[in-house]
Scaffold this motif. Sequence first.
Motif, PDB file in Angstrom:
ATOM      1  N   LEU A 189      -7.892   1.460  -3.614  1.00 49.92           N
ATOM      2  CA  LEU A 189      -6.889   0.403  -3.506  1.00 49.92           C
ATOM      3  C   LEU A 189      -6.349   0.314  -2.078  1.00 49.92           C
ATOM      4  O   LEU A 189      -6.237  -0.774  -1.509  1.00 49.92           O
ATOM      5  CB  LEU A 189      -5.741   0.665  -4.482  1.00 49.92           C
ATOM      6  CG  LEU A 189      -4.583  -0.323  -4.409  1.00 49.92           C
ATOM      7  CD1 LEU A 189      -5.029  -1.695  -4.885  1.00 49.92           C
ATOM      8  CD2 LEU A 189      -3.409   0.158  -5.256  1.00 49.92           C
ATOM      9  N   CYS A 190      -6.019   1.471  -1.531  1.00 48.79           N
ATOM     10  CA  CYS A 190      -5.490   1.475  -0.150  1.00 48.79           C
ATOM     11  C   CYS A 190      -6.528   0.929   0.822  1.00 48.79           C
ATOM     12  O   CYS A 190      -6.198   0.174   1.737  1.00 48.79           O
ATOM     13  CB  CYS A 190      -5.087   2.892   0.263  1.00 48.79           C
ATOM     14  SG  CYS A 190      -3.588   3.431  -0.553  1.00 48.79           S
ATOM     15  N   ALA A 230      -5.595   4.620 -16.089  1.00 48.56           N
ATOM     16  CA  ALA A 230      -4.722   5.414 -15.199  1.00 48.56           C
ATOM     17  C   ALA A 230      -4.357   4.585 -13.977  1.00 48.56           C
ATOM     18  O   ALA A 230      -3.205   4.576 -13.520  1.00 48.56           O
ATOM     19  CB  ALA A 230      -5.434   6.699 -14.774  1.00 48.56           C
ATOM     20  N   PHE A 231      -5.361   3.859 -13.446  1.00 45.83           N
ATOM     21  CA  PHE A 231      -5.125   2.974 -12.299  1.00 45.83           C
ATOM     22  C   PHE A 231      -4.091   1.919 -12.673  1.00 45.83           C
ATOM     23  O   PHE A 231      -3.132   1.665 -11.930  1.00 45.83           O
ATOM     24  CB  PHE A 231      -6.451   2.327 -11.897  1.00 45.83           C
ATOM     25  CG  PHE A 231      -6.309   1.195 -10.918  1.00 45.83           C
ATOM     26  CD1 PHE A 231      -6.169  -0.117 -11.361  1.00 45.83           C
ATOM     27  CD2 PHE A 231      -6.311   1.438  -9.561  1.00 45.83           C
ATOM     28  CE1 PHE A 231      -6.034  -1.150 -10.451  1.00 45.83           C
ATOM     29  CE2 PHE A 231      -6.187   0.403  -8.652  1.00 45.83           C
ATOM     30  CZ  PHE A 231      -6.048  -0.899  -9.104  1.00 45.83           C
ATOM     31  N   ALA A 283       0.843  -1.206   0.000  1.00 49.81           N
ATOM     32  CA  ALA A 283       0.000   0.000   0.000  1.00 49.81           C
ATOM     33  C   ALA A 283       0.874   1.251   0.000  1.00 49.81           C
ATOM     34  O   ALA A 283       0.590   2.226  -0.709  1.00 49.81           O
ATOM     35  CB  ALA A 283      -0.925  -0.007   1.222  1.00 49.81           C
ATOM     36  N   ARG A 288      -0.618   3.295 -13.029  1.00 43.78           N
ATOM     37  CA  ARG A 288       0.017   3.785 -11.803  1.00 43.78           C
ATOM     38  C   ARG A 288       0.321   2.678 -10.830  1.00 43.78           C
ATOM     39  O   ARG A 288       1.369   2.701 -10.169  1.00 43.78           O
ATOM     40  CB  ARG A 288      -0.909   4.815 -11.154  1.00 43.78           C
ATOM     41  CG  ARG A 288      -0.201   5.497  -9.988  1.00 43.78           C
ATOM     42  CD  ARG A 288      -1.013   6.639  -9.460  1.00 43.78           C
ATOM     43  NE  ARG A 288      -0.445   7.085  -8.195  1.00 43.78           N
ATOM     44  CZ  ARG A 288      -1.017   7.929  -7.388  1.00 43.78           C
ATOM     45  NH1 ARG A 288      -2.190   8.444  -7.689  1.00 43.78           N
ATOM     46  NH2 ARG A 288      -0.438   8.281  -6.262  1.00 43.78           N
ATOM     47  N   PHE A 289      -0.603   1.681 -10.711  1.00 45.26           N
ATOM     48  CA  PHE A 289      -0.482   0.749  -9.584  1.00 45.26           C
ATOM     49  C   PHE A 289      -0.034  -0.659  -9.954  1.00 45.26           C
ATOM     50  O   PHE A 289       0.324  -1.428  -9.071  1.00 45.26           O
ATOM     51  CB  PHE A 289      -1.825   0.639  -8.840  1.00 45.26           C
ATOM     52  CG  PHE A 289      -2.272   1.933  -8.237  1.00 45.26           C
ATOM     53  CD1 PHE A 289      -3.471   2.516  -8.610  1.00 45.26           C
ATOM     54  CD2 PHE A 289      -1.480   2.583  -7.311  1.00 45.26           C
ATOM     55  CE1 PHE A 289      -3.869   3.715  -8.064  1.00 45.26           C
ATOM     56  CE2 PHE A 289      -1.881   3.772  -6.757  1.00 45.26           C
ATOM     57  CZ  PHE A 289      -3.084   4.357  -7.129  1.00 45.26           C
ATOM     58  N   PHE A 334      -9.086   6.018  -7.318  1.00 44.20           N
ATOM     59  CA  PHE A 334      -8.680   4.615  -7.409  1.00 44.20           C
ATOM     60  C   PHE A 334      -7.577   4.295  -6.408  1.00 44.20           C
ATOM     61  O   PHE A 334      -7.514   3.189  -5.861  1.00 44.20           O
ATOM     62  CB  PHE A 334      -8.222   4.285  -8.832  1.00 44.20           C
ATOM     63  CG  PHE A 334      -9.355   3.937  -9.745  1.00 44.20           C
ATOM     64  CD1 PHE A 334      -9.717   4.781 -10.787  1.00 44.20           C
ATOM     65  CD2 PHE A 334     -10.087   2.775  -9.564  1.00 44.20           C
ATOM     66  CE1 PHE A 334     -10.781   4.465 -11.620  1.00 44.20           C
ATOM     67  CE2 PHE A 334     -11.145   2.459 -10.401  1.00 44.20           C
ATOM     68  CZ  PHE A 334     -11.491   3.300 -11.427  1.00 44.20           C
ATOM     69  N   HIS A 335      -6.692   5.271  -6.206  1.00 40.72           N
ATOM     70  CA  HIS A 335      -5.622   5.062  -5.213  1.00 40.72           C
ATOM     71  C   HIS A 335      -6.222   4.839  -3.837  1.00 40.72           C
ATOM     72  O   HIS A 335      -5.817   3.930  -3.109  1.00 40.72           O
ATOM     73  CB  HIS A 335      -4.671   6.273  -5.213  1.00 40.72           C
ATOM     74  CG  HIS A 335      -3.553   6.155  -4.228  1.00 40.72           C
ATOM     75  ND1 HIS A 335      -2.941   7.238  -3.653  1.00 40.72           N
ATOM     76  CD2 HIS A 335      -2.921   5.066  -3.692  1.00 40.72           C
ATOM     77  CE1 HIS A 335      -1.997   6.832  -2.819  1.00 40.72           C
ATOM     78  NE2 HIS A 335      -1.964   5.528  -2.831  1.00 40.72           N
ATOM     79  N   GLY A 393      -7.731   9.211 -10.653  1.00 42.89           N
ATOM     80  CA  GLY A 393      -6.554   8.472 -10.204  1.00 42.89           C
ATOM     81  C   GLY A 393      -6.484   8.443  -8.688  1.00 42.89           C
ATOM     82  O   GLY A 393      -6.192   7.419  -8.074  1.00 42.89           O
ATOM     83  N   GLY A 411     -10.216   6.114 -16.104  1.00 42.83           N
ATOM     84  CA  GLY A 411      -9.872   5.739 -14.730  1.00 42.83           C
ATOM     85  C   GLY A 411      -9.131   4.424 -14.643  1.00 42.83           C
ATOM     86  O   GLY A 411      -8.105   4.311 -13.977  1.00 42.83           O
ATOM     87  N   CYS A 441       2.532   1.928  -3.344  1.00 43.82           N
ATOM     88  CA  CYS A 441       1.622   2.486  -4.363  1.00 43.82           C
ATOM     89  C   CYS A 441       1.512   3.996  -4.244  1.00 43.82           C
ATOM     90  O   CYS A 441       0.993   4.651  -5.148  1.00 43.82           O
ATOM     91  CB  CYS A 441       0.229   1.883  -4.206  1.00 43.82           C
ATOM     92  SG  CYS A 441       0.149   0.141  -4.626  1.00 43.82           S
TER      93      CYS A 441
END
Lengths: 376, 389
Positions: free
Chosen positions: B10-11, A315-316, A133, A319-320, B6-7, B3, A312, A136
């Motif tokens: 995810l967290c 981009a997700f 986490a 990035r991750f 979604f971050h 973004g 979205g 990220c």
Amino acid sequence: MNDVNALSRRQFTAIVFISLLPPMIRRFPRVLAERAGNMSWLAGPLAIPALALGALLFWLLYRNFGKNTGYDTLLQSLLGPFFGALAVGIYTLWMLFYAGFLLRSGAMRFVSTIYPDALPGLFLLTMALACTAAACGSLKALGRTALLLRPLLAVLPVAVFVLTLKDADFQLLLPLTGSDPLPLLHCGLEAANLFGVAVILSFSAGHIGDGPLRLRDWLGWAGLVLGIVSLITAGCIAMFGPQLTARLRHPFFMLTRDVTILGALERVEPLAVAVWVFADFILISTLLWISGERLRCVFQRLLPPSQEKQSGFLAFFNRFCCPLLSGAFAAAAAFLLPAEEDVFLRLSDTVVPLLTAGLSFGFPLLLLVLKMLRKR
Amino acid sequence: MKGLFFHRCLCLLLLLALCFSCAGCGVKGSIYANYRELDQLRLIRALGYDTSGAGVTLSASTGKQGENGESLSLCRSGENILKAMDSLQAYSTEGRLFFSHIQHVVAGREAAERGLGPLLDFVERDVRTRLDTELFILCEGTASSLLMNPGDDSYDATELLSSVKQDTSLRAVSRVSNFRETAVALSEYGAALVCLLRPVTTEGSVRLEEPGLTAVPVGYAILKDGSMVGVLEGRQAEAASLFLGYPGTVIREFSMPGGTVILRISGTGAEIRPSWQNGTPALDITLRVTTVLSETEPDPSQTGQSFSPDPGALEGAVEQMLTENLQDVIACSKSLDADFLALAKQLRRGHKLPSDWLRNLNIRITVSAAADRGYDLYTPMELKGDAHS
């Protein structure tokens, strides 16, 4: 450079300082006491010549490069695109393996010091999720966290040492003889090898945004690390003697177990072990973050190009996926490592230190030779 | 913005996954495997250790829990320490026994003679035990008889052992050491001194509703390679305490011309100067003590004469007596080949000790006594009915 990941010099040195603590506590002072007995507490000062040579090596290597060049940039400019990428790939694999090793080592530390009836997999999984986490997120967040944690982690070993002073027998630190210098030299090299972690973390040095790193940014914190090595070694030997210190699995936490604060507070070793988890968190998260960045470079051609108005999910994904992949690889490495403690101990005492020394000092030495040959 | 959304999602997902591993689900393997509510725990504060050919006998005492609480004492046997502990738990009628607060361990004589290696190993290895737990050895009897028979409810074994520690801080007959000090001495010097207790009955000495057992410190048990090989009692134990600089005073009686004097003697440890003569180690030991005149008993036959002992003569008598006592202690160390006085610490600087160094060690002992004072009385008062009148 992306501002979100811009680090200050203070944040970078804080990350490096904290990251030296997990490998320190995993092996010291047990390994030092095995090598040099009652004189092993001199390992800190004896590491200075080796570290000075290491500093000279990297100063010569980074000469003529721009301010705050990351180690990956250095590799690619010295070795060319193909071999540079190969070298970065090897370092990335090492970082993923090392992150997995640290996950396993931290879990075993919990089980052997506090939770003997628990399974290490639980701690491993929890830490892997937490560090993934963090990986990220932004490097700057890790840097800020490291700055907050640095005073706590710097004070803890000193506080434990002070609290054990009344029962310590400092005569056990004597005699100091020079009849056999090899064990002392070995201890100095072991202590210097700790800083191999700093070389690995220098992959992120390219993100330092407030000026070039100077020697005085390092001196104080490097000195504190060496001071902590000598302090915890001296404390353990003064309390347990060199032979018992060499036999104990975690002498420092055993030292903490016997601490009584003002005659009222006992059994504070779970607190010390829990605080050390923060050091694991910073180191593993930074390794996963750096690995994620390297994986992104490798998969860049496969990933869709990053655009401002990207949808979205893309981009997700952009990035991750790489940090998540790093976390998954590290967790897999951790679960695949041998579960038997004696096998893991051999790995911890021989393979990992040798690989760290080779990749952090041996390979840069070869790079320096290559650089000098090219100049001619 | 998407973004960031979604971050955050995810967290949140990762943290939720983390919560499952941190919750109490699954007693086996979770961090709650060894969590218990405080009121469900019975804290064991004193542990007795006896061995026989059949295995290990552990006796446990909780001491009084709270102001009006009662003490719980248990005794069970097993093939080894862990099985004996499990058996203790099985026979506990009140909550779960908590062994992480053990303050005192008493080993019976037979267990000490057989060897305390398993006990030392257990305490060093197990996460529940601490190395600063105090260790005692009984000169006779079993630890279970002491822990299970303290007498009535006015005191229990843990109070008894705590009072022994207070006692030894005032009297130099012995000193309470812990597992860490014992383990360090055994690993560095091969021998260690452990507080030796003698179980005695309280009948006639302590007014209790029901007589029971108590324990008095009488000297040191000498451990060599983990087994008890001898004892130092009485004057030898006191001389060893003065040599090692342990706290407490020694009370000795001397016959002088004109009567008897009782002195309190204290010291701060011996100064040791090592030397090497043709490859043979030698030690020059100087012990400085101070003496305080505590009581005088004039000779009844010397009526009408005041009794003022000569300080010089007193110092000479103290020096001679302590020199003889120290020589006996060192002779004991040599005969057992057990360096319980840690003399090797002084000789290791710059030299490697041969295997038989202790037997060949030359020692010169010098005791220097200073008659410090005589409390608040320069001369004794002459009272009717007294020997003086």
